[in-house]
Design a protein around this motif. Sequence first.
Motif, short mmCIF file in Angstrom:
data_model
loop_
_atom_site.label_atom_id
_atom_site.label_comp_id
_atom_site.label_asym_id
_atom_site.label_seq_id
_atom_site.Cartn_x
_atom_site.Cartn_y
_atom_site.Cartn_z
N GLY A 537 0.55 -1.30 -0.08
CA GLY A 537 0.02 0.00 -0.06
C GLY A 537 0.65 0.98 -0.19
N PHE A 538 2.50 0.99 -0.25
CA PHE A 538 2.67 2.28 0.12
C PHE A 538 3.57 2.52 -1.47
CE2 PHE A 538 6.84 4.98 -0.42
CZ PHE A 538 6.68 6.02 0.68
N VAL A 539 2.43 3.61 -2.12
CA VAL A 539 2.60 4.13 -3.32
C VAL A 539 3.47 5.44 -3.22
CG1 VAL A 539 1.34 4.09 -5.40
CG2 VAL A 539 0.64 2.87 -3.32
N ASP A 540 4.35 5.08 -4.31
CA ASP A 540 5.33 6.20 -5.20
C ASP A 540 4.20 7.35 -5.66
OD1 ASP A 540 7.20 5.47 -3.55
OD2 ASP A 540 8.07 4.43 -5.82
N ASN A 541 4.72 8.23 -4.99
CA ASN A 541 3.03 9.69 -6.03
C ASN A 541 4.38 10.84 -5.54
OD1 ASN A 541 2.16 11.18 -3.47
ND2 ASN A 541 1.47 9.30 -2.88
N LEU A 542 3.19 12.03 -6.81
CA LEU A 542 4.31 13.34 -6.48
C LEU A 542 4.19 14.32 -5.26
CD1 LEU A 542 5.16 14.85 -9.00
CD2 LEU A 542 2.28 15.85 -9.42
N VAL A 543 3.18 14.18 -4.56
CA VAL A 543 3.21 14.73 -3.24
C VAL A 543 3.67 13.96 -2.35
CG1 VAL A 543 1.31 16.34 -4.35
CG2 VAL A 543 0.57 13.61 -3.35
N ASP A 544 3.91 12.79 -2.56
CA ASP A 544 4.58 12.44 -0.91
C ASP A 544 4.03 12.31 -0.04
OD1 ASP A 544 6.69 10.82 -0.80
OD2 ASP A 544 7.70 12.08 0.65
N HIS A 545 2.08 11.81 -0.41
CA HIS A 545 1.65 11.09 1.06
C HIS A 545 1.81 10.02 0.86
CE1 HIS A 545 -0.50 14.73 0.62
NE2 HIS A 545 0.77 15.74 0.57
N HIS A 546 2.02 9.15 1.86
CA HIS A 546 1.77 8.52 2.10
C HIS A 546 0.57 7.49 3.71
CE1 HIS A 546 4.76 7.78 -0.71
NE2 HIS A 546 5.19 8.21 -0.15
N ARG A 547 -0.85 7.42 3.22
CA ARG A 547 -1.21 7.32 4.85
C ARG A 547 -1.26 6.16 5.11
NH1 ARG A 547 0.02 13.00 4.26
NH2 ARG A 547 -1.42 14.22 3.50
N THR A 548 -1.05 6.15 6.62
CA THR A 548 -0.71 4.74 6.57
C THR A 548 -2.50 3.65 6.73
OG1 THR A 548 0.38 5.85 8.64
CG2 THR A 548 -1.06 3.41 9.42
N ARG A 549 -3.74 4.66 6.67
CA ARG A 549 -4.55 4.05 6.81
C ARG A 549 -4.96 2.50 5.11
NH1 ARG A 549 -9.95 6.74 4.39
NH2 ARG A 549 -10.73 4.86 4.16
N TRP A 550 -3.39 3.27 4.38
CA TRP A 550 -4.23 2.76 2.75
C TRP A 550 -2.59 1.49 3.20
CZ3 TRP A 550 -8.94 3.99 0.82
CH2 TRP A 550 -8.51 5.12 0.73
N MET A 551 -1.76 1.33 4.03
CA MET A 551 -0.74 0.12 3.97
C MET A 551 -1.43 -1.16 5.04
SD MET A 551 2.34 2.91 5.11
CE MET A 551 2.38 3.96 4.76
N CYS A 552 -0.71 -2.34 4.75
CA CYS A 552 -0.73 -3.22 5.45
C CYS A 552 0.70 -3.73 5.40
CB CYS A 552 -1.76 -4.59 4.58
SG CYS A 552 -2.31 -5.76 6.35
#
Length: 557
Positions: A537-552
Amino acid sequence: MTVSDSRTAAIEGRPSVIRNLFLIGVVLAGLSLAGCGEQPVSRPPCPQGKICLTIGNTSEPATLDPHKSTGTWEDRIQSDLFIGLTQSAADGTTIPGMAERWEVSADGLVWTFHLRDAVWSDGLPVTADDFVYSLRRVLDPDTASEYASLIFLIKNAEAVNSGKAPLEALGVRAPDSRTVEITLNHPAAYLPELTRHHVLYPVPRHVVEKLGDQWVKPGNLVSNGPYILKDWKLGDSVHTVKNPRFWEASSVCVDEVYWYPTTDAISAERRVERGELDINTDIASNRIARLRQKMPGYVHTNTYLGLTYIAFNRRPNSKVPAFKDLRVRQALAMAIDRDFIAKGLLRGGQLPANTKVPPGVANYKASPGPYWASWPLKQRQEKARELLAAAGYGPKNPLKFELKHRNSADPMQFTPALQSDWKEVGVQVTLAQQEGQVSYADYRVRNFEAADAAWIADYNDPTSFLDMEKSNYGPQNYGDYNNPAYDALMAKADNEPDADRRADYLREAETMMLNDAPIAPLYFYINKNLVNPRITGFVDNLVDHHRTRWMCVKGAR
């Protein structure tokens, strides 16, 4: 010439002090890793059957109050605790948050957001009145929010913030408990991107008014996001746990998160390698290539809407009155070897910057930069010496000043190069390093002579970079730029419905500002993260937003 050849040529072409510093840094880095030896893995206990993450977060938060914070390291934690009208998806795009849907009037001025059914972590409903209260709180002069100017696009916001209008005059209202209406001064198609920013997060009025500044302490903080604050041990960690009352709690995988301040990127790198940290939100740029080989699958880099730059203190009470002289600022800006800094020292994919707006920003036509941007370094150095001499500085009267900088990995590398660049044109500079949070606190009150700073876009539009140089922007206009012609061009852009003409106004404004040189751009960012490959759920992106709610974690659930 190949990349490695270019890098070698750049290093060999520099003064010996820089070559020596570079070589010493490489040797010391190797020795420190070689001597660290095996150490036992140290992680906080994770309850049986739960999934816990440990995240290195660069700095200690100054506050967890979303209306009073300014740093990305604070935003990462706050974005787990709170959700605004919109939020970031795993890939960094803007998706509905507290608002399920929204619409905008034909003239682009009135936005209506329709709220979902949700509650605060104490069980009370989140209502439209909470958003009205929160936006008024940001602009209340008593709050002293340093990000208040970010929402000056809301009708009457600047007048409210300056105390010239009552809070009730702000262009935000709640027609009913589930509807938030925001009226703007000018059309802003990027508003849904802006509403995911932490300064627009709702805060619980019933708690804030009761407890005052104590509302953000563990045991007091009430939030509406996927996590709640469990504990905060200053200098050690911030501990958050899953919010059972979050509207999508059943889809949140990670149960507990420990956020650690990791000012030393090399030490954090070792902790990730040992398994003590699952993620670290920074990497020393010159170690990226090595780490890709040493820790396959861990290194994440991506284009980033960010800039590192130097600000000059131009206030009348500055210890360096020379910075009020345009010739001096231009000389210092043009004397910098940006190619060497980006490609010879950092080597992480950063791009040399002569402009403030990074490439790839939406709705923009790139500025050509200041008049000297295309000149070779030797020509720029010669012109810099001429400008300094015309301003009264030379071998018998050298310009002297202190460069205050952050103690994070990249500034520790490039500031000696700046010192050397300016020495080449007869300027004597001393370096003063500080922890990042302390540095920015000094910058905001202008306790500096020259300052190393960085800016990450709050939303994907050139105004996120250019508004900072408006005379009314406030504490984050570190160079105190004040040019009525610039302000007028920015106002024309704000009120221009034609996208092409708007981009032209913004381009003209940026070029004007760069020639006035209140700041000296250095390089454009990449975002850099070390992530254990087991994290999903850690997806590289332009704004560097990596919210824990999407991770596992792979295989966990």
